[in-house]
Design a protein around this motif. Sequence first.
Motif, PDB file in Angstrom:
ATOM      1  N   ASN A 296     -88.086 -75.461 -13.511  1.00  0.00           N
ATOM      2  CA  ASN A 296     -89.412 -74.871 -13.385  1.00  0.00           C
ATOM      3  C   ASN A 296     -89.420 -73.984 -12.141  1.00  0.00           C
ATOM      4  OD1 ASN A 296     -92.166 -74.312 -13.654  1.00  0.00           O
ATOM      5  ND2 ASN A 296     -92.708 -76.058 -12.378  1.00  0.00           N
ATOM      6  N   LEU A 297     -89.109 -72.722 -12.343  1.00  0.00           N
ATOM      7  CA  LEU A 297     -89.065 -71.760 -11.248  1.00  0.00           C
ATOM      8  C   LEU A 297     -90.411 -71.068 -11.163  1.00  0.00           C
ATOM      9  CD1 LEU A 297     -87.468 -70.174  -9.084  1.00  0.00           C
ATOM     10  CD2 LEU A 297     -86.709 -68.643 -10.905  1.00  0.00           C
ATOM     11  N   GLN A 298     -91.010 -71.099  -9.976  1.00  0.00           N
ATOM     12  CA  GLN A 298     -92.355 -70.542  -9.816  1.00  0.00           C
ATOM     13  C   GLN A 298     -92.454 -69.720  -8.551  1.00  0.00           C
ATOM     14  OE1 GLN A 298     -95.519 -73.370 -10.011  1.00  0.00           O
ATOM     15  NE2 GLN A 298     -95.123 -73.956 -12.124  1.00  0.00           N
TER      16      GLN A 298
ATOM     17  N   TYR B  33     -90.992 -68.860  -3.216  1.00  0.00           N
ATOM     18  CA  TYR B  33     -90.717 -69.317  -4.563  1.00  0.00           C
ATOM     19  C   TYR B  33     -89.859 -70.577  -4.481  1.00  0.00           C
ATOM     20  CZ  TYR B  33     -86.907 -66.224  -3.182  1.00  0.00           C
ATOM     21  OH  TYR B  33     -85.922 -65.600  -2.468  1.00  0.00           O
ATOM     22  N   CYS B  34     -89.795 -71.327  -5.567  1.00  0.00           N
ATOM     23  CA  CYS B  34     -89.013 -72.561  -5.554  1.00  0.00           C
ATOM     24  C   CYS B  34     -88.774 -73.033  -6.976  1.00  0.00           C
ATOM     25  CB  CYS B  34     -89.724 -73.650  -4.743  1.00  0.00           C
ATOM     26  SG  CYS B  34     -91.265 -74.213  -5.504  1.00  0.00           S
TER      27      CYS B  34
ATOM     28  N   THR C 141     -94.802 -79.832 -14.891  1.00  0.00           N
ATOM     29  CA  THR C 141     -93.978 -78.789 -14.274  1.00  0.00           C
ATOM     30  C   THR C 141     -92.762 -79.361 -13.565  1.00  0.00           C
ATOM     31  OG1 THR C 141     -95.326 -78.876 -12.245  1.00  0.00           O
ATOM     32  CG2 THR C 141     -95.973 -77.288 -13.930  1.00  0.00           C
ATOM     33  N   GLY C 142     -92.699 -80.680 -13.446  1.00  0.00           N
ATOM     34  CA  GLY C 142     -91.581 -81.306 -12.755  1.00  0.00           C
ATOM     35  C   GLY C 142     -91.844 -81.602 -11.304  1.00  0.00           C
ATOM     36  N   TRP C 143     -93.027 -81.260 -10.803  1.00  0.00           N
ATOM     37  CA  TRP C 143     -93.353 -81.549  -9.413  1.00  0.00           C
ATOM     38  C   TRP C 143     -93.652 -83.034  -9.245  1.00  0.00           C
ATOM     39  CZ3 TRP C 143     -97.079 -77.009  -7.785  1.00  0.00           C
ATOM     40  CH2 TRP C 143     -96.384 -75.802  -7.910  1.00  0.00           C
ATOM     41  N   MET C 144     -93.325 -83.537  -8.057  1.00  0.00           N
ATOM     42  CA  MET C 144     -93.501 -84.946  -7.761  1.00  0.00           C
ATOM     43  C   MET C 144     -94.782 -85.154  -6.947  1.00  0.00           C
ATOM     44  SD  MET C 144     -90.911 -86.067  -9.337  1.00  0.00           S
ATOM     45  CE  MET C 144     -91.293 -87.770  -8.948  1.00  0.00           C
TER      46      MET C 144
ATOM     47  N   VAL D 197     -82.715 -68.885 -15.208  1.00  0.00           N
ATOM     48  CA  VAL D 197     -84.164 -68.995 -15.340  1.00  0.00           C
ATOM     49  C   VAL D 197     -84.800 -67.928 -14.469  1.00  0.00           C
ATOM     50  CG1 VAL D 197     -86.154 -70.497 -15.023  1.00  0.00           C
ATOM     51  CG2 VAL D 197     -83.975 -71.457 -15.787  1.00  0.00           C
ATOM     52  N   THR D 198     -85.690 -67.155 -15.068  1.00  0.00           N
ATOM     53  CA  THR D 198     -86.304 -66.026 -14.352  1.00  0.00           C
ATOM     54  C   THR D 198     -87.810 -66.153 -14.449  1.00  0.00           C
ATOM     55  OG1 THR D 198     -84.428 -64.607 -14.914  1.00  0.00           O
ATOM     56  CG2 THR D 198     -86.430 -63.528 -14.145  1.00  0.00           C
ATOM     57  N   THR D 199     -88.477 -65.847 -13.375  1.00  0.00           N
ATOM     58  CA  THR D 199     -89.929 -65.755 -13.371  1.00  0.00           C
ATOM     59  C   THR D 199     -90.328 -64.499 -12.620  1.00  0.00           C
ATOM     60  OG1 THR D 199     -91.989 -66.963 -12.951  1.00  0.00           O
ATOM     61  CG2 THR D 199     -90.312 -67.055 -11.244  1.00  0.00           C
ATOM     62  N   SER D 200     -91.550 -64.103 -12.819  1.00  0.00           N
ATOM     63  CA  SER D 200     -92.001 -62.843 -12.220  1.00  0.00           C
ATOM     64  C   SER D 200     -93.434 -62.972 -11.748  1.00  0.00           C
ATOM     65  CB  SER D 200     -91.874 -61.687 -13.214  1.00  0.00           C
ATOM     66  OG  SER D 200     -92.720 -61.905 -14.344  1.00  0.00           O
TER      67      SER D 200
END
Length: 949
Positions: free
Chosen positions: A620-622, A661-662, A47-50, A719-722
């Motif tokens: 990666n928008l969550q 969100y981030c 997801t790109g998280w560190m 980039v859109t998330t819901s």
Amino acid sequence: MRRLMFFYILLLLCLPAKASWQRTITNYARHSYKAASQNWMIMQSKTGWMYFANNKGLLEFDGVNWAVYPIHNAKMRTVKAGEDGRIYVGGLQQFGYFVPNKLGRLDYVCLSDSIDKHMIGNIWNIHIAGNRIYFQSDHAIFYLEKERLHQIACRDIIYSALVDKRLYVAGNGLSVLNGDTLLQLPNSTSYINNMSKRIVGIFPYQNKLLLVSNQHGLFLYENGTFVPFRSTADEFLKKNRLRCATMKGPLLALGTVQNGLLLLNLDTGSTEHISTHNGLQNKAILSLFFDREENLWLGLDNGIDCVHLHSPAFQNSTPIGSGYTSCLYKNKLYLGTNQGVFIADYPLGLNKEQEIKPLEGMVGQIYSLSVYDDKLFCAGSNSLGVLDDNEFYIIPNIRGGWWVKSLRLKDKLLVATYTGFYILKKVGTRWQVDKKVSGRMYSSKSLYIEPLTNALWTANKEGGLHRILLSVDGDSIIREKCYNFEELPAGDNVCINSINHEIVIASRQGLFRYNQLRDCLERYDSLENKLDGRTAYTYIMQDSLLNIWYTVDGALKLLRYDSGQKQYYRNGNEVYFKDCLIEDFEDINVISEDEAIIGMEEGFSSLHFKQERIKKYPLNLQIRYVYLRGVEDSLIYGHNYLPHNKYLKIPYKHNSIRIEYCANNYDKSIVLLYSCRLEGPFSEPWSQFGGSTTKEYAALPEGKYTFYVRTSIDQKEPVTTSFSFEILPPWYRTWWSYLLYACLMILTLFYVYHRLVAGRKRLLMQKEFELYRQKQEFKKESDLKDQKINSLKEEKLQSELRYKSEELIRSTLNIVRKNEMLLEIKKEVLGISHSISEENLVSLRRKALRLLGQIETNIEHDDDLQAFQSTFDTVHHNFFQRLEAAYPELNHKDKMLCAYIKMNLLSKEIAPLLNISLRGVEISRYRLRKKLNLAEGENLAEFLQKFSK
């Protein structure tokens, strides 16, 4: 002592300094991530998280939020993300893995509980090859396969690496794992040991193995032969001890124990040294990692740093103060700060040491640098200086200079200061003060001169916004007007500039332009729509390429101009240097078609604004967390590196929520802006883009909702998330409550029907009873009417009777008066009779005697009295009968006296009726009281009135 200190500071400022325009580096101090100082290993999830192996546990960073997850009383040393959704970790005497729970947190599962801790030691590396997960410790290699743990014995392991799916182990020599057996490579013990020739990195390079030694540089291994790898970094490697290494393509990153980071391009041989002098927090580097966007992460002995290798921004690392202005003059870049003017060579030496020296004679606050007459004018708080090639001089008698601007006057310049305007004139090759402009003393923090006139636009926070017209020779102010009004009040700084040949004012209230025909300011709606709408603007400027630079909410933004299409466009949410600019003193100097010098709170930055920022991976928008708001917010939803679409149902009593969100953007010079909206019973449109990563909703009505959030970096489509959720209805609006309501309604209808039927019966009975009652009342009223009629008839008869009785009494009284008259006549006749002599009239006496006899007869006639008595009894209810019955001893005369008293006759009226004197009446009344037994003081008349009733 103060003079000595001042002299020392001036000496330091006058000395040239070695510095570089360094890469953008983001520093994460310990207090920001709230964990231990040391970070031993770094990795990145899909997801790109560190993730960082920190002394306090597993440290997680999603681009906005930090979280730390400890393991069982042990320090963590290594971390690795698996394909199975687990994050494998190892530390002091234990290893295991983390998995996310339903709230987005991580739960730890220990794999080493069944192994003696002393046999484990420290876990330094984790590798994943196929179905095996290897855990490298000091004394053994453990691997997990099909949920079963196995052990491979090995002594004195220093380092391990997975290259081309083969596990290499370095200790006393170099070995490769074949199945469950370690095979030592030939000739490796002479180059590798666990003492002076320790290996800190093994990488594939040109079909060979590249080995990085901690103290003996680089080696290439092929077919049993070790060959030193010579490079431009050899001298650095001899002087510094390495702790870690990582490699991305041809770029090798080497972390030292005491001298920061060295970047070595193996193909070109170029090197770059980064340490505390140009951006790092700490010189001791424990771990290195290239993320998928090729940012280089450094796990330090105290903190975490991220080097943005592809960032378009480079910052000057010399501590020269806050950057207020810059100017390119004769192939030198002049930088004006709050400490003076500094000179740097141009082009700038990016990532290389470059000399920056101060301009002697110009110290203190510098507000503007400008070039006129091929000379550099330096305006500052202490003086106004002029640089003519290598000659520098101060123009006397001018302090507090804001700007130096040209006028439509030959060989004359305008200087704006704290205390008004001055005119400079050229005398020979030098400039000097000609005169001070007479009139009001304006302090022009912002100044713009119309190119076709001598009109000046000047503004400051206290004085407001004015347009000033100077005389032909510029020596006086001949006209001035204030342009502040209700929509643009005084009290805030504004920025005045020309945008597309229109005078534009950027303010906290939005953008305004000057309407020359109407001589007033008006809203510049069309430009606001192209920029950020109606919001607070602190700076605006148009460069020679017609790009528009502006600042909103402490961040620099750029609206680009396409000269081919002749239209403006944006590169996504192009935002730079959030909270790094000097508010109200922003300065952007575009010195080439690709480079701009930006004034910062800490020096200057060079921005290559045409450099494309291409992300190799999408953002990666969550939706990170959802909290129920209350006295203490409670977490009800969390999203981690494993995707899941949990549908959330929220009780109505908790219908106020907070959503966090981030997106995983780690380059802080590029600011992500977010826009969100909500669909459902309560809906709202897309919000304006902003930096907030939190959205709150209060008192949402029940129903199904979908929350959307979007962001972008140089992408045409954001980039859109819901996130979907449902606010459950309150208990009194649930299906079972409606069923209960239906049952209650049916029962109520049945009860109402029953009551209606019973009511109709009762109504019929009431009507019958009412009819009977009405009949009774009618009968009673009829009887009453009959009685009333009879009573009226009786009253009429009584009235007539009383009337007749009274008439009779009056007649009787007339008779009484007649008798009185007859008695008088009798007395007179007697007198006449006695006066007539016998001799003369014997016959007259006889006649008089006969007349007297007749009168006496009429007086004593009893018929009238009998009639009076009968009539009186009729009127007064048998008064005489009752009186006779009550008092039989009364004689006829007493009864008559009672009747006369009852008739309220006076004593003088009673006397003739009784044929007695007035005295006789009083005596008769006295005797009557005795007979009636009246007490003393009792009234006779009242007694007789009551007696007849």
